[in-house]
Design a protein around this motif. Structure first.
Motif, PDB file in Angstrom:
ATOM      1  N   GLN A   1       0.831  -1.206   0.000  1.00 44.53           N
ATOM      2  CA  GLN A   1       0.000   0.000   0.000  1.00 44.53           C
ATOM      3  C   GLN A   1       0.866   1.258   0.000  1.00 44.53           C
ATOM      4  OE1 GLN A   1      -2.616  -1.622   3.364  1.00 44.53           O
ATOM      5  NE2 GLN A   1      -4.025  -0.239   2.304  1.00 44.53           N
ATOM      6  N   SER A   2       1.788   1.313  -0.935  1.00 46.11           N
ATOM      7  CA  SER A   2       2.607   2.521  -1.086  1.00 46.11           C
ATOM      8  C   SER A   2       1.709   3.647  -1.568  1.00 46.11           C
ATOM      9  CB  SER A   2       3.738   2.273  -2.087  1.00 46.11           C
ATOM     10  OG  SER A   2       4.632   1.291  -1.589  1.00 46.11           O
ATOM     11  N   GLY A   3       1.641   4.718  -0.796  1.00 44.44           N
ATOM     12  CA  GLY A   3       0.639   5.748  -1.025  1.00 44.44           C
ATOM     13  C   GLY A   3       1.022   6.752  -2.091  1.00 44.44           C
ATOM     14  N   LEU A   4       0.168   7.775  -2.233  1.00 47.06           N
ATOM     15  CA  LEU A   4       0.339   8.811  -3.238  1.00 47.06           C
ATOM     16  C   LEU A   4       0.235  10.188  -2.586  1.00 47.06           C
ATOM     17  CD1 LEU A   4      -1.962   7.436  -6.102  1.00 47.06           C
ATOM     18  CD2 LEU A   4       0.471   6.984  -5.740  1.00 47.06           C
ATOM     19  N   VAL A   5       0.955  11.143  -3.166  1.00 51.15           N
ATOM     20  CA  VAL A   5       0.859  12.542  -2.761  1.00 51.15           C
ATOM     21  C   VAL A   5       0.524  13.351  -4.005  1.00 51.15           C
ATOM     22  CG1 VAL A   5       2.050  14.515  -1.752  1.00 51.15           C
ATOM     23  CG2 VAL A   5       2.576  12.204  -0.945  1.00 51.15           C
ATOM     24  N   ILE A   6      -0.552  14.136  -3.937  1.00 46.87           N
ATOM     25  CA  ILE A   6      -1.033  14.893  -5.091  1.00 46.87           C
ATOM     26  C   ILE A   6      -1.086  16.373  -4.730  1.00 46.87           C
ATOM     27  CG2 ILE A   6      -2.980  15.261  -6.660  1.00 46.87           C
ATOM     28  CD1 ILE A   6      -3.717  12.337  -6.299  1.00 46.87           C
ATOM     29  N   TRP A   7      -0.655  17.207  -5.671  1.00 47.38           N
ATOM     30  CA  TRP A   7      -0.720  18.658  -5.476  1.00 47.38           C
ATOM     31  C   TRP A   7      -2.129  19.156  -5.772  1.00 47.38           C
ATOM     32  CZ3 TRP A   7       2.804  21.708  -3.235  1.00 47.38           C
ATOM     33  CH2 TRP A   7       4.101  21.212  -3.091  1.00 47.38           C
ATOM     34  N   ASP A   8      -2.602  20.015  -4.886  1.00 46.80           N
ATOM     35  CA  ASP A   8      -3.957  20.568  -4.990  1.00 46.80           C
ATOM     36  C   ASP A   8      -3.843  22.087  -4.872  1.00 46.80           C
ATOM     37  OD1 ASP A   8      -6.656  21.129  -4.890  1.00 46.80           O
ATOM     38  OD2 ASP A   8      -6.888  20.519  -2.800  1.00 46.80           O
ATOM     39  N   ASP A   9      -3.846  22.783  -5.992  1.00 40.30           N
ATOM     40  CA  ASP A   9      -3.668  24.237  -5.949  1.00 40.30           C
ATOM     41  C   ASP A   9      -4.806  24.947  -6.666  1.00 40.30           C
ATOM     42  OD1 ASP A   9      -3.078  23.513  -8.517  1.00 40.30           O
ATOM     43  OD2 ASP A   9      -1.178  24.600  -8.649  1.00 40.30           O
ATOM     44  N   GLU A  10      -4.732  26.256  -6.649  1.00 47.64           N
ATOM     45  CA  GLU A  10      -5.744  27.069  -7.306  1.00 47.64           C
ATOM     46  C   GLU A  10      -5.545  27.013  -8.819  1.00 47.64           C
ATOM     47  OE1 GLU A  10      -5.289  30.981  -5.316  1.00 47.64           O
ATOM     48  OE2 GLU A  10      -4.135  29.746  -3.936  1.00 47.64           O
ATOM     49  N   ASN A  11      -6.661  27.095  -9.548  1.00 51.15           N
ATOM     50  CA  ASN A  11      -6.572  27.128 -11.001  1.00 51.15           C
ATOM     51  C   ASN A  11      -5.943  28.448 -11.440  1.00 51.15           C
ATOM     52  OD1 ASN A  11      -7.353  27.442 -13.862  1.00 51.15           O
ATOM     53  ND2 ASN A  11      -8.532  25.579 -13.478  1.00 51.15           N
ATOM     54  N   HIS A  12      -4.949  28.371 -12.315  1.00 52.99           N
ATOM     55  CA  HIS A  12      -4.165  29.547 -12.682  1.00 52.99           C
ATOM     56  C   HIS A  12      -4.768  30.360 -13.822  1.00 52.99           C
ATOM     57  CE1 HIS A  12      -0.177  28.880 -10.484  1.00 52.99           C
ATOM     58  NE2 HIS A  12      -1.016  27.988 -10.016  1.00 52.99           N
ATOM     59  N   LEU A  13      -5.798  29.862 -14.477  1.00 52.21           N
ATOM     60  CA  LEU A  13      -6.381  30.627 -15.565  1.00 52.21           C
ATOM     61  C   LEU A  13      -6.994  31.924 -15.042  1.00 52.21           C
ATOM     62  CD1 LEU A  13      -8.160  27.789 -17.573  1.00 52.21           C
ATOM     63  CD2 LEU A  13      -6.003  28.938 -18.130  1.00 52.21           C
ATOM     64  N   ASP A  14      -6.801  33.008 -15.801  1.00 51.94           N
ATOM     65  CA  ASP A  14      -7.329  34.294 -15.372  1.00 51.94           C
ATOM     66  C   ASP A  14      -8.845  34.270 -15.217  1.00 51.94           C
ATOM     67  OD1 ASP A  14      -4.749  35.036 -15.605  1.00 51.94           O
ATOM     68  OD2 ASP A  14      -5.001  36.424 -17.277  1.00 51.94           O
ATOM     69  N   THR A  15      -9.506  33.400 -15.987  1.00 51.90           N
ATOM     70  CA  THR A  15     -10.970  33.333 -15.944  1.00 51.90           C
ATOM     71  C   THR A  15     -11.490  32.311 -14.936  1.00 51.90           C
ATOM     72  OG1 THR A  15     -10.877  31.734 -17.758  1.00 51.90           O
ATOM     73  CG2 THR A  15     -11.175  34.053 -18.341  1.00 51.90           C
ATOM     74  N   ALA A  16     -10.582  31.720 -14.128  1.00 50.64           N
ATOM     75  CA  ALA A  16     -10.991  30.650 -13.197  1.00 50.64           C
ATOM     76  C   ALA A  16     -11.068  31.158 -11.761  1.00 50.64           C
ATOM     77  CB  ALA A  16     -10.014  29.488 -13.295  1.00 50.64           C
ATOM     78  N   GLU A  17     -11.533  32.375 -11.613  1.00 49.73           N
ATOM     79  CA  GLU A  17     -11.591  32.981 -10.282  1.00 49.73           C
ATOM     80  C   GLU A  17     -12.382  32.103  -9.320  1.00 49.73           C
ATOM     81  OE1 GLU A  17     -13.417  37.006  -8.180  1.00 49.73           O
ATOM     82  OE2 GLU A  17     -12.952  36.980 -10.328  1.00 49.73           O
ATOM     83  N   GLY A  18     -11.751  31.803  -8.181  1.00 50.35           N
ATOM     84  CA  GLY A  18     -12.425  31.049  -7.137  1.00 50.35           C
ATOM     85  C   GLY A  18     -12.487  29.555  -7.361  1.00 50.35           C
ATOM     86  N   LEU A  19     -11.733  29.030  -8.354  1.00 51.37           N
ATOM     87  CA  LEU A  19     -11.778  27.600  -8.646  1.00 51.37           C
ATOM     88  C   LEU A  19     -10.464  26.933  -8.290  1.00 51.37           C
ATOM     89  CD1 LEU A  19     -13.538  27.556 -12.139  1.00 51.37           C
ATOM     90  CD2 LEU A  19     -14.565  27.219  -9.878  1.00 51.37           C
ATOM     91  N   MET A  20     -10.560  25.730  -7.723  1.00 51.72           N
ATOM     92  CA  MET A  20      -9.379  24.905  -7.503  1.00 51.72           C
ATOM     93  C   MET A  20      -9.109  24.075  -8.758  1.00 51.72           C
ATOM     94  SD  MET A  20      -8.288  25.659  -4.471  1.00 51.72           S
ATOM     95  CE  MET A  20      -7.154  24.323  -4.037  1.00 51.72           C
ATOM     96  N   ASN A  21      -7.945  23.451  -8.788  1.00 49.49           N
ATOM     97  CA  ASN A  21      -7.509  22.703  -9.965  1.00 49.49           C
ATOM     98  C   ASN A  21      -7.865  21.217  -9.864  1.00 49.49           C
ATOM     99  OD1 ASN A  21      -6.306  23.057 -12.491  1.00 49.49           O
ATOM    100  ND2 ASN A  21      -4.351  22.252 -11.785  1.00 49.49           N
ATOM    101  N   SER A  22      -8.845  20.883  -9.037  1.00 47.65           N
ATOM    102  CA  SER A  22      -9.139  19.484  -8.741  1.00 47.65           C
ATOM    103  C   SER A  22      -9.564  18.644  -9.943  1.00 47.65           C
ATOM    104  CB  SER A  22     -10.193  19.378  -7.636  1.00 47.65           C
ATOM    105  OG  SER A  22     -11.350  20.112  -7.981  1.00 47.65           O
ATOM    106  N   PRO A  23     -10.230  19.177 -10.980  1.00 47.84           N
ATOM    107  CA  PRO A  23     -10.572  18.294 -12.118  1.00 47.84           C
ATOM    108  C   PRO A  23      -9.368  17.635 -12.757  1.00 47.84           C
ATOM    109  CG  PRO A  23     -11.841  20.318 -12.231  1.00 47.84           C
ATOM    110  CD  PRO A  23     -10.845  20.511 -11.128  1.00 47.84           C
ATOM    111  N   TYR A  24      -8.191  18.236 -12.597  1.00 51.89           N
ATOM    112  CA  TYR A  24      -6.974  17.679 -13.185  1.00 51.89           C
ATOM    113  C   TYR A  24      -6.554  16.382 -12.508  1.00 51.89           C
ATOM    114  CZ  TYR A  24      -2.085  17.661 -14.806  1.00 51.89           C
ATOM    115  OH  TYR A  24      -0.883  17.327 -15.368  1.00 51.89           O
ATOM    116  N   TRP A  25      -6.846  16.240 -11.205  1.00 51.43           N
ATOM    117  CA  TRP A  25      -6.316  15.105 -10.458  1.00 51.43           C
ATOM    118  C   TRP A  25      -7.367  14.336  -9.656  1.00 51.43           C
ATOM    119  CZ3 TRP A  25      -7.630  15.654  -5.442  1.00 51.43           C
ATOM    120  CH2 TRP A  25      -7.829  16.951  -4.964  1.00 51.43           C
ATOM    121  N   ASP A  26      -8.614  14.804  -9.615  1.00 54.38           N
ATOM    122  CA  ASP A  26      -9.628  14.182  -8.764  1.00 54.38           C
ATOM    123  C   ASP A  26      -9.776  12.690  -9.036  1.00 54.38           C
ATOM    124  OD1 ASP A  26     -12.219  14.635  -6.987  1.00 54.38           O
ATOM    125  OD2 ASP A  26     -12.788  13.403  -8.726  1.00 54.38           O
TER     126      ASP A  26
END
Length: 854
Positions: A101-126
């Motif tokens: 059960q070697s685990g995983l570490v995933i980065w969870d940051d804010e979406n960097h697109l100028d039009t993505a105000e208030g959105l996290m980047n979770s669709p990329y890694w969810d």
């Protein structure tokens, strides 16, 4: 009834039992012995006796028992020459499960697109997080702050403002990586609130995952380099600087008195400002600013950035001449121009003409040229000339961005003067100026300027502390239990360590430990009774490098390893994958195998390192550098003794009380609060060893030797150092008969250097003397303990050991001295541990260098 037991190899039996609210762990050589032990230890009476698991242990609670090894997971990555349509990503998850059960570490940051105000980047890694749940893989989420354009545009007034004429950003000097846009200031308020609210939405969304075991405190790495000190300036920084001073001194008048400001400069709070770094080194109203148009002539690449066989090249002599025609060279506005971020980083000569009046020439001719070029090409030279005559040169020291000061020596003349600077990376990233003031090194700036530097440095640390505290509070509002990882906190270890204890966190190293043996972080965490985790700065390039890296990690006392940068860095390399799969038992000792609790600790003061660090540290005769990387005394104890690390607050919070003896790593700056903590601990029975120049200065008064109040010894002489840091004076020692600390015969005639001491208290006991009869080492009882001042040392300006290669005579002698003192203080040498033998076997069988001990 029946009791469930575990049979170990060799026949030994183990049982874990619960009766009511009491738990029992029993072990015996046989089933019959175990049965008798249970009958003897477990009281009779009503109530069920449970011997099997009665509930599912949450994965987060097993973070340090079962899940010490994890992979970073970078979604959508594929092996070389395979597209996402050719490669089956899903195979990675069952393979990780099959490897304990070697685990995983995933980065969870804010979406960097100028039009993505208030959105996290979770669709990329969810999807990867959901698959890790399906395959029962422990998951870490690295929620992190980001320099998102929409947030910074909204709060430009709370963005980091760089000090005037500094070019660069948080990650590097003269780098376009956030260098123009910047980051939120460490003093941000409402902007930080908005960012925390967005990050907390992710905490709320994923805190229900049963396999989630930890969060990253969202500020991540707290410092990337010495240039970090140039990134907080202007109104938003001024506000928290005023708050800091108000909390310490109350009124503007008290601040003015502390900084020794003249009556004409008595401030009100509105006019209190963050000082500029250059102002401590000659920049002021009397200086001449050399920012402007420079001609640039590029040289062939040389030095550390060129091929190993290429000699360092220098500008042709004619380029330095006052009358050299440089009109065909390109021009650049510097310093303070962001175009510098995009210039070629290669050797260059900068030339500019300067119109100088007769008054300026008279005022500055015995002055200095200050060049804050901030080049970092380690080992290369920065040179300056005036009117074709060399003013001098200085080498770039690792890992500091370069600055230099060169005497003008009467070469400045009225009229037009020509200045030339030879720069190995071809950049001017901070101020260049002429000043009548000679460079002085803290803490030799005078009491007022010393106090301002100390408060400036302490304020910088406080801004990091405040934001990290708020980040941890944000997580704890939602998730009260999971571990919080604190990334790269070394420069603020004392304050961040307190937060780790308060909120439940561990220190995490982000790469340096993978290249050489280093145990600073694990030592400090053991001193605070907390775990420690790490990651490599990059994946191993081949099997040999991988074995070396893992051998380091197996022996440095860590509890968790997050392999960087992606699971595929192991899974896609057949040799590394086979090595990983064949050593699973060893990998899963991470979190289970712990270095035994020590009786000895070493004091590492990150405050002292900050006060005396960049831009200081040039002259060891003014102040010796301090801390782990300069005075790793623990390395010289390692063969015979377990040892931990402490920071300054551990005296006040009780962590120091577990130790019999504390060696100091040359904390040369000691203020009353630290001295009170040391004294109280000693009076309760501890032994404190002041080493090298411990307690030479207070943060405000140089050469005041505040340690003398405790040690009872006055310093009468300090042996000097040569320019390279070697001791310039060596003297023979004499052991004092009957003192019981160091056997006199072992030290008779040994040559050393350091301090001459004179007892000022009647209860002082001399240990060593110099040939002239002055004291080289002595101790004094305080309450139930002792202060021992070691004026004699067996080396130059520092002692540094990476634990590689054979021992030198110096190493053996220093190990002997420290060991004799430890035994006198009541510390016991380390027994041989079977687990240590297993790790030593792995190290020796995999071609790693010979470590001194485990």
């Amino acid at each position: 009834g029946a009791v469930r037991v575990l049979a170990l190899d060799g026949g030994r039996m183990v049982a874990a039992l619960r009766k009511g609210s009491t738990c029992f762990l029993l072990s015996a050589e046989s089933a019959a012995d175990l049965k008798r032990a249970i009958a003897h230890e477990v009281p009779p009476g009503s109530g069920n006796l449970a011997s099997s698991a009665e509930t599912t242990v949450p994965m987060w609670l097993d973070r340090w028992d079962r899940f010490g090894f994890r992979f970073y997971y970078w979604p959508w990555q594929t092996p070389k020459n395979q597209s996402i349509h050719q490669y089956n990503i899903l195979q990675e998850f069952p393979w990780a499960e099959s490897q304990g059960q070697s685990g995983l570490v995933i980065w969870d940051d804010e979406n960097h697109l100028d039009t993505a105000e208030g959105l996290m980047n979770s669709p990329y890694w969810d999807w990867a997080a959901r698959l890790s749940t399906r395959y029962h893989l422990p998951l870490g989420l690295n929620i992190t702050t980001s320099a998102t354009t929409w947030l910074l545009n909204r709060y430009r007034d709370q963005t980091q403002q760089k000090m005037p004429q500094y070019t660069g950003g948080y990650h590097s000097v003269a780098s376009p990586d956030t260098g123009g846009q910047g980051n939120l200031s460490w003093s941000a308020t409402t902007a930080a609130d908005e960012e925390f609210a967005l990050l907390q939405s992710s905490v709320r969304r994923y805190s229900g995952l049963p396999n989630l075991v930890n969060w990253l405190e969202p500020h991540g790495e707290l410092k990337h380099g010495s240039w970090d000190i140039l990134l907080e300036y202007g109104p938003v920084a001024d506000a928290t600087f005023r708050t800091f001073l108000k909390g310490h001194y109350g009124t503007p008048a008290a601040v003015a008195a502390r900084f020794e400001l003249p009556a004409s400069a008595q401030p009100d709070w509105e006019h209190v400002r963050v000082p500029e770094v250059a102002s401590f080194l000659g920049w002021g109203s009397q200086a001449i600013d050399l920012a402007g148009t420079w001609r640039v002539g590029y040289l062939p690449a040389s030095g550390p950035t060129a091929a190993a066989s290429a000699p360092e090249t220098h500008a042709p002599a004619e380029w330095l001449a006052a009358d050299y025609n440089d009109s065909a060279w390109p021009t650049v506005e510097a310093p303070g121009n962001d175009r510098t971020m995009f210039l070629p980083k290669r050797p260059a000569l900068y030339r500019r003409a300067l119109a100088v009046s007769a008054e300026q020439a008279a005022r500055l001719n015995n002055g200095w040229l200050y060049v804050w070029d901030l080049n970092q090409s380690w080992g290369s030279q920065v040179s300056a000339s005036l009117n074709g005559v060399s003013l001098g040169s200085s080498r770039i020291k690792h890992p500091q961005p370069h600055w230099g000061a060169y005497p003008l020596r009467g070469l400045l003349k009225p009229g037009v003067d020509q200045i030339a600077l030879e720069l190995p990376e071809g950049i001017l990233a901070y101020r260049v100026y002429l000043s009548p003031d000679a460079p002085a090194q803290y803490p030799h700036l005078g009491p007022g300027r010393n106090a301002l530097w100390a408060d400036f440095t302490d304020w910088i640390a406080s801004t990091r502390m405040n934001q990290v505290r708020r980040g941890m509070e944000m997580i704890r509002q939602v998730d009260p239990v999971r571990q919080i990882t604190l990334m790269a906190p070394d420069d603020y270890a004392d304050g961040i360590g307190t937060l780790a204890q308060t909120f439940g966190g561990e220190f995490h190293n982000t790469g340096s430990r993978g290249g050489f043996w280093a145990d600073y972080g694990p030592n400090v965490m053991r001193g605070k009774n907390l775990p420690f985790s790490t990651e490599p700065g990059g994946p191993a390039r081949n099997l040999t490098e991988y074995k070396k890296m893992m051998g380091l990690y197996f022996t440095e006392g860590i509890q968790g390893l997050d392999y960087f940068i992606h699971l595929g860095d192991v899974f896609w390399d057949p040799e590394i994958k086979a090595e990983f799969e064949s050593n699973q038992a060893l990998y899963h000792l991470f979190g289970r195998y712990h270095v035994p609790k020590a009786q000895i600790a070493v004091l590492y003061s990150d405050r002292n390192s900050a006060l005396t660090g960049y831009p200081w540290g040039n002259d060891p005769n003014a102040n010796l550098p301090a801390g782990y990387w300069n005075w790793n005394l623990g390395a010289y104890l390692l063969r015979r003794f377990d040892r931990d690390g402490l920071t300054e607050s551990d005296f006040a919070n009780g962590n120091a009380d577990r130790y019999k003896i504390i060696f100091d790593s040359n904390t040369s700056i000691m203020d009353p609060a630290l001295l009170r903590g040391i004294e109280a601990w000693v009076r309760r029975g501890g032994v404190f060893v002041a080493y090298a120049q411990s307690g030479r200065h207070s943060s405000r008064e140089n050469d005041s030797w505040p340690i003398s109040r405790l040690s009872g010894y006055r310093v009468t002489h300090i042996d000097q150092f040569a320019s390279g840091g070697q001791a310039a004076q060596w003297r023979a020692l004499k052991g004092v008969a009957g003192q019981g600390v160091l056997p006199a015969a072992d030290w008779e005639g040994v040559r050393a250097n350091g301090l001459s001491l004179q007892p000022t208290a009647a209860d002082c006991h001399d240990i060593l003397r110099w040939a002239d009869g002055s004291v080289a080492a002595g101790y004094r009882p305080l309450g139930r303990g002792y202060i021992l001042q070691m004026g004699a040392k067996l080396h130059g300006e520092k002692v540094f050991d990476r634990l590689e290669g054979a021992e030198s005579e110096e190493t053996k002698r220093l190990s002997l001295m420290l060991g004799q003192i430890a035994i006198w203080a009541g510390a016991s040498p380390r027994p041989v541990h079977a687990e240590g033998a297993v790790l030593r076997h792995y190290v020796s069988n995999n071609g790693l260098y010979d470590l001194y001990a485990i």
